[in-house]
Enzyme design. Structure first.
Site, PDB file in Angstrom:
ATOM      1  N   ARG A 126       0.818  -1.237   0.000  1.00  0.00           N
ATOM      2  CA  ARG A 126       0.000   0.000   0.000  1.00  0.00           C
ATOM      3  C   ARG A 126       0.842   1.273   0.000  1.00  0.00           C
ATOM      4  O   ARG A 126       0.377   2.341   0.418  1.00  0.00           O
ATOM      5  CB  ARG A 126      -0.969   0.030   1.171  1.00  0.00           C
ATOM      6  CG  ARG A 126      -1.954  -1.088   1.141  1.00  0.00           C
ATOM      7  CD  ARG A 126      -3.169  -0.796   1.971  1.00  0.00           C
ATOM      8  NE  ARG A 126      -4.113  -1.877   1.830  1.00  0.00           N
ATOM      9  CZ  ARG A 126      -4.067  -3.006   2.525  1.00  0.00           C
ATOM     10  NH1 ARG A 126      -3.119  -3.185   3.418  1.00  0.00           N
ATOM     11  NH2 ARG A 126      -4.966  -3.935   2.315  1.00  0.00           N
ATOM     12  N   LYS A 148       4.502  11.775 -11.855  1.00  0.00           N
ATOM     13  CA  LYS A 148       3.756  10.840 -12.703  1.00  0.00           C
ATOM     14  C   LYS A 148       4.517   9.526 -12.780  1.00  0.00           C
ATOM     15  O   LYS A 148       5.683   9.514 -13.193  1.00  0.00           O
ATOM     16  CB  LYS A 148       3.643  11.392 -14.115  1.00  0.00           C
ATOM     17  CG  LYS A 148       2.606  12.471 -14.289  1.00  0.00           C
ATOM     18  CD  LYS A 148       2.581  12.798 -15.766  1.00  0.00           C
ATOM     19  CE  LYS A 148       1.579  13.842 -16.135  1.00  0.00           C
ATOM     20  NZ  LYS A 148       1.604  14.059 -17.589  1.00  0.00           N
ATOM     21  N   GLU A 190      13.938  18.459 -24.295  1.00  0.00           N
ATOM     22  CA  GLU A 190      12.967  18.872 -23.263  1.00  0.00           C
ATOM     23  C   GLU A 190      13.457  20.121 -22.514  1.00  0.00           C
ATOM     24  O   GLU A 190      12.652  20.944 -22.084  1.00  0.00           O
ATOM     25  CB  GLU A 190      12.698  17.744 -22.258  1.00  0.00           C
ATOM     26  CG  GLU A 190      11.865  16.590 -22.807  1.00  0.00           C
ATOM     27  CD  GLU A 190      10.350  16.854 -22.856  1.00  0.00           C
ATOM     28  OE1 GLU A 190       9.885  17.946 -22.479  1.00  0.00           O
ATOM     29  OE2 GLU A 190       9.629  15.933 -23.301  1.00  0.00           O
ATOM     30  N   LYS A 232      10.337  23.765 -14.336  1.00  0.00           N
ATOM     31  CA  LYS A 232       9.302  22.727 -14.373  1.00  0.00           C
ATOM     32  C   LYS A 232       8.665  22.576 -12.992  1.00  0.00           C
ATOM     33  O   LYS A 232       7.452  22.437 -12.866  1.00  0.00           O
ATOM     34  CB  LYS A 232       9.848  21.385 -14.870  1.00  0.00           C
ATOM     35  CG  LYS A 232       8.724  20.367 -14.969  1.00  0.00           C
ATOM     36  CD  LYS A 232       8.991  19.088 -15.710  1.00  0.00           C
ATOM     37  CE  LYS A 232       7.716  18.249 -15.671  1.00  0.00           C
ATOM     38  NZ  LYS A 232       7.903  16.848 -16.006  1.00  0.00           N
ATOM     39  N   GLU A 242      -2.605  18.789 -13.335  1.00  0.00           N
ATOM     40  CA  GLU A 242      -2.639  19.039 -14.765  1.00  0.00           C
ATOM     41  C   GLU A 242      -3.974  19.580 -15.283  1.00  0.00           C
ATOM     42  O   GLU A 242      -4.683  18.901 -16.011  1.00  0.00           O
ATOM     43  CB  GLU A 242      -2.305  17.738 -15.511  1.00  0.00           C
ATOM     44  CG  GLU A 242      -1.747  17.980 -16.891  1.00  0.00           C
ATOM     45  CD  GLU A 242      -1.106  16.731 -17.457  1.00  0.00           C
ATOM     46  OE1 GLU A 242      -1.652  15.649 -17.274  1.00  0.00           O
ATOM     47  OE2 GLU A 242      -0.065  16.870 -18.096  1.00  0.00           O
ATOM     48  N   ARG A 246      -0.119  23.688 -16.213  1.00  0.00           N
ATOM     49  CA  ARG A 246       0.728  22.554 -16.583  1.00  0.00           C
ATOM     50  C   ARG A 246       0.637  22.227 -18.080  1.00  0.00           C
ATOM     51  O   ARG A 246       1.510  21.580 -18.643  1.00  0.00           O
ATOM     52  CB  ARG A 246       0.328  21.339 -15.736  1.00  0.00           C
ATOM     53  CG  ARG A 246       1.404  20.293 -15.634  1.00  0.00           C
ATOM     54  CD  ARG A 246       1.170  19.420 -14.412  1.00  0.00           C
ATOM     55  NE  ARG A 246       1.948  18.202 -14.499  1.00  0.00           N
ATOM     56  CZ  ARG A 246       2.176  17.408 -13.462  1.00  0.00           C
ATOM     57  NH1 ARG A 246       1.695  17.707 -12.278  1.00  0.00           N
ATOM     58  NH2 ARG A 246       2.879  16.312 -13.603  1.00  0.00           N
ATOM     59  N   ASN A 250       3.041  20.969 -22.452  1.00  0.00           N
ATOM     60  CA  ASN A 250       2.651  20.202 -23.643  1.00  0.00           C
ATOM     61  C   ASN A 250       3.098  20.833 -24.957  1.00  0.00           C
ATOM     62  O   ASN A 250       2.822  20.301 -26.031  1.00  0.00           O
ATOM     63  CB  ASN A 250       1.124  20.039 -23.685  1.00  0.00           C
ATOM     64  CG  ASN A 250       0.668  18.975 -22.729  1.00  0.00           C
ATOM     65  OD1 ASN A 250       1.259  17.907 -22.686  1.00  0.00           O
ATOM     66  ND2 ASN A 250      -0.340  19.278 -21.942  1.00  0.00           N
ATOM     67  N   HIS A 253       4.288  18.861 -27.899  1.00  0.00           N
ATOM     68  CA  HIS A 253       3.864  17.487 -27.631  1.00  0.00           C
ATOM     69  C   HIS A 253       2.612  17.064 -28.388  1.00  0.00           C
ATOM     70  O   HIS A 253       2.364  15.874 -28.537  1.00  0.00           O
ATOM     71  CB  HIS A 253       3.644  17.285 -26.132  1.00  0.00           C
ATOM     72  CG  HIS A 253       4.926  17.126 -25.365  1.00  0.00           C
ATOM     73  ND1 HIS A 253       5.876  18.125 -25.309  1.00  0.00           N
ATOM     74  CD2 HIS A 253       5.444  16.086 -24.650  1.00  0.00           C
ATOM     75  CE1 HIS A 253       6.898  17.700 -24.561  1.00  0.00           C
ATOM     76  NE2 HIS A 253       6.662  16.478 -24.159  1.00  0.00           N
ATOM     77  N   HIS A 257       3.580  13.813 -29.916  1.00  0.00           N
ATOM     78  CA  HIS A 257       2.949  12.539 -29.529  1.00  0.00           C
ATOM     79  C   HIS A 257       2.394  11.809 -30.739  1.00  0.00           C
ATOM     80  O   HIS A 257       2.499  10.586 -30.844  1.00  0.00           O
ATOM     81  CB  HIS A 257       1.805  12.785 -28.536  1.00  0.00           C
ATOM     82  CG  HIS A 257       2.273  12.852 -27.119  1.00  0.00           C
ATOM     83  ND1 HIS A 257       1.615  13.597 -26.163  1.00  0.00           N
ATOM     84  CD2 HIS A 257       3.322  12.268 -26.494  1.00  0.00           C
ATOM     85  CE1 HIS A 257       2.262  13.478 -25.016  1.00  0.00           C
ATOM     86  NE2 HIS A 257       3.298  12.681 -25.186  1.00  0.00           N
ATOM     87  N   HIS A 269      11.440  10.065 -27.654  1.00  0.00           N
ATOM     88  CA  HIS A 269      10.453  11.086 -27.291  1.00  0.00           C
ATOM     89  C   HIS A 269      10.941  12.513 -27.573  1.00  0.00           C
ATOM     90  O   HIS A 269      10.234  13.313 -28.200  1.00  0.00           O
ATOM     91  CB  HIS A 269      10.107  10.914 -25.804  1.00  0.00           C
ATOM     92  CG  HIS A 269       9.196  11.959 -25.268  1.00  0.00           C
ATOM     93  ND1 HIS A 269       7.853  11.990 -25.570  1.00  0.00           N
ATOM     94  CD2 HIS A 269       9.433  13.036 -24.470  1.00  0.00           C
ATOM     95  CE1 HIS A 269       7.310  13.034 -24.968  1.00  0.00           C
ATOM     96  NE2 HIS A 269       8.243  13.685 -24.294  1.00  0.00           N
TER      97      HIS A 269
HETATM   98 ZN    ZN Z   1       7.952  15.235 -23.001  1.00  0.00          ZN
END
Ligand code: ZN
Ligand code: ADP
Length: 365
Positions: A126, A148, A190, A232, A242, A246, A250, A253, A257, A269
């Site tokens: 847990r 994340k 990035e 960041k 988000e 935030r 993106n 992205h 993506h 990426h």
């Molecule tokens: Zn990224």
């Protein structure tokens, strides 16, 4: 030389916060810090086989010297290991070794190790404390901030995960010396993105010091990574789950993506984000919100670092548009983009006409 500097991340209300400690060649200092902050804990050092071979036993020795009990658990490097099967194998090793709630999971590695380790820590008994020592540039500036954590599902990337904050993050820039060149520039993309949305001075400093960056100067990297993490961190602190600010992150992205998915994740990426930033800058230029000089300046620095700016010829542009329609920022299939209105001036929630997107894509071949 051992240097140590700190950035503190705190989410309001102060439920949890953690320090990112940066240094150069300071594994011993890290071990001492962990011993002081987490006495009587057992440590599981999680690492992929590449990173494990170079750094895991050094770290373990530093723990041994301080009488901190640790074991090394390694798994095959690569995105495929972000799976429920690998997660279970690692959990079994932890249980067999008598690891319980008094364990700390220490993720020593790139983004894959951080994502996988963080997700295991979030659910093992847990939830157990999680410490990150990111070793790739991408993980240092990106996945170590924001909490994340996730594994992949056969039906998609990062579909199973959580928001789980680490207790501490240690960044040792000397570890970047062994990082493969492709992975290094993957992370740099990035950092450039972060500068472009929030910090003109950082962007100018990247241009001015581009040779130091190519040479992987420890001193300059320490500064660069610290600035990037600070920015960041500030954005994420304002918007942990988000919703608003935030979305700035993106930038590059939405298109990035789409390219990543349509090429079956065969392009790193950061490279996809680099192409994405260039296309999105063309969109912003066509909308009259980004000056041509700025567009050019960004395009030049990306190409200087051999980062791609063109869409691979095998991708059908209409397929990109289809992916853009289902991007998480789109509303009722109307594409919304995070764009920049100048260097350091990110702007969220820009609705963009589909014809204009196709035009910009067409010019990016
Ligand atoms: Zn990224
Ligand atoms: P990410 O790009 O998200 O960090 P990975 O965790 O897969 O993705 O790391 C990229 C690759 O770089 C992996 O093969 C990993 O083993 C390797 N790697 C990470 N850090 C280092 C390092 N400091 N030295 C050598 N190889 C590294």
């Amino acid at each position: 030389m051992s240097r140590k500097q700190k950035i503190s991340i705190t989410f309001p209300p102060v439920k949890y916060g953690y320090d990112i400690t940066l240094g150069n060649g300071f594994l011993e200092v890290i071990a001492g810090d962990i011993k002081r902050n987490f006495p009587n804990k057992k440590l599981a050092i999680l690492s992929d086989n590449n990173v494990s071979a170079i750094y895991a036993s050094k770290l373990k020795s530093a723990f041994d010297e301080r009488e901190l009990h640790s074991i090394i658990i390694s798994f095959p490097a690569g995105e495929k290991s972000k799976s429920s099967a690998t997660k279970e194998l690692i959990e079994s090793k932890m249980i067999k070794n008598g690891f319980d709630r008094s364990t700390i999971l220490l993720a020593l590695g790139g983004g894959v190790t951080g994502d996988l380790g963080g997700y295991i820590a979030a659910t093992f008994m847990r939830g157990i404390p999680f410490i990150q020592i990111p070793t790739s540039l991408l993980a240092m500036v990106d996945s170590s901030i924001g909490g994340k954590v996730a594994i992949n599902h056969p039906m998609g990337k990062n579909l199973i995960g959580a928001f789980y904050q680490p207790r501490a993050v240690y960044i040792d820039v000397s570890m970047l010396k062994t990082l493969p060149v492709r992975e290094y520039y993957n992370g740099l993309a990035e950092i450039i993105k972060t500068a472009l949305i929030e910090d003109k001075r950082l962007f100018e400093s990247i241009i001015k010091n581009k040779i130091l960056i190519s040479d992987r100067s420890d001193r300059f990297l320490l500064k660069l990574i610290m600035e990037s993490c600070r920015i960041k961190g500030r954005i994420v602190m304002e918007d942990e789950k988000e919703s608003g600010k935030r979305k700035l992150l993106n930038y590059g992205h939405t298109i990035g993506h789409a390219i990543e998915i349509l090429t079956g994740f065969s392009i790193p990426h950061g490279f996809c984000v680099s192409i994405g930033m260039n296309v999105e800058n063309i969109i912003a230029y066509k909308m009259g919100i980004l000056g041509f000089d700025d567009y050019l300046k960004i395009n030049e620095i990306l190409r200087y670092f051999n980062l791609p700016v063109k869409i691979p010829s095998k991708i059908n542009l209409n397929e990109i548009l289809k992916k853009v329609r289902i991007d998480k920022k789109s509303i009722n299939s109307v594409p919304f983009f995070t764009l920049i209105r100048g260097i350091g001036l990110g702007s969220i929630d820009n609705a963009v006409e589909e014809d204009l997107i196709l035009e910009a894509l067409g010019e990016s071949r």
